[in-house]
Design a protein around this motif. Structure first.
Motif, PDB file in Angstrom:
ATOM      1  N   LYS A   6      70.151  33.500  43.803  1.00 50.73           N
ATOM      2  CA  LYS A   6      69.704  34.441  42.782  1.00 50.73           C
ATOM      3  C   LYS A   6      68.189  34.553  42.789  1.00 50.73           C
ATOM      4  O   LYS A   6      67.483  33.666  43.279  1.00 50.73           O
ATOM      5  N   GLU A  36      68.659  42.845  42.955  1.00 50.52           N
ATOM      6  CA  GLU A  36      68.638  41.512  42.339  1.00 50.52           C
ATOM      7  C   GLU A  36      67.969  41.536  40.968  1.00 50.52           C
ATOM      8  O   GLU A  36      68.365  40.788  40.072  1.00 50.52           O
ATOM      9  N   LYS A  40      69.598  40.354  37.544  1.00 58.29           N
ATOM     10  CA  LYS A  40      68.873  39.430  36.676  1.00 58.29           C
ATOM     11  C   LYS A  40      68.770  39.994  35.262  1.00 58.29           C
ATOM     12  O   LYS A  40      68.842  39.236  34.284  1.00 58.29           O
ATOM     13  N   GLU A  43      71.928  39.140  33.613  1.00 62.61           N
ATOM     14  CA  GLU A  43      71.952  37.697  33.348  1.00 62.61           C
ATOM     15  C   GLU A  43      71.138  37.357  32.105  1.00 62.61           C
ATOM     16  O   GLU A  43      71.591  36.621  31.219  1.00 62.61           O
ATOM     17  N   GLU A  44      69.930  37.906  32.031  1.00 55.85           N
ATOM     18  CA  GLU A  44      69.060  37.635  30.890  1.00 55.85           C
ATOM     19  C   GLU A  44      69.613  38.254  29.610  1.00 55.85           C
ATOM     20  O   GLU A  44      69.510  37.654  28.530  1.00 55.85           O
TER      21      GLU A  44
END
Length: 108
Positions: A6, A36, A40, A43-44
């Motif tokens: 990641k 990516e 991300k 994800e955040e």
């Protein structure tokens, strides 16, 4: 040996080395970097959604903001340009301070 695969912040390899560990990494090309960054962002956002208190929520918002800065640059814009667009939209359509929850619209 944990495998992450990641995008990480720029100084993470130095943090890993300072902890007496080694890591394997590579530099992404532009398109893969953009992909990516998008991953991300999710994800955040998920970490923000899972935050149990205000301090954690604000920390996760800061991480999201860092991603937004990087994405703006990927798209050839500055954060100031993004902010100007945000302000223009807020001027025309408002923000979210009034906490308005639209239920339905009737065609009459």
């Amino acid at each position: 040996m944990p495998v992450y695969n990641k995008l990480v912040r720029d100084n993470i390899p130095q943090v890993i080395e300072a902890a007496g560990k080694t890591c394997t990494m590579r530099t992404l090309g532009d398109e893969e970097y953009r992909q990516e960054l998008r991953k991300k962002a999710f994800e955040e956002l998920e970490e923000y959604m899972d935050a149990k208190d205000d301090a954690t929520a604000v920390e996760e918002l800061a991480d999201l903001l860092e991603i937004i800065h990087a994405l703006a640059e990927c798209h050839g814009a500055t954060i100031e340009q993004v902010e100007a667009i945000r302000a223009s939209k807020a001027e025309k359509r408002g923000g979210f301070k009034e906490k308005i929850f639209l239920i339905e619209v009737h065609d009459e």
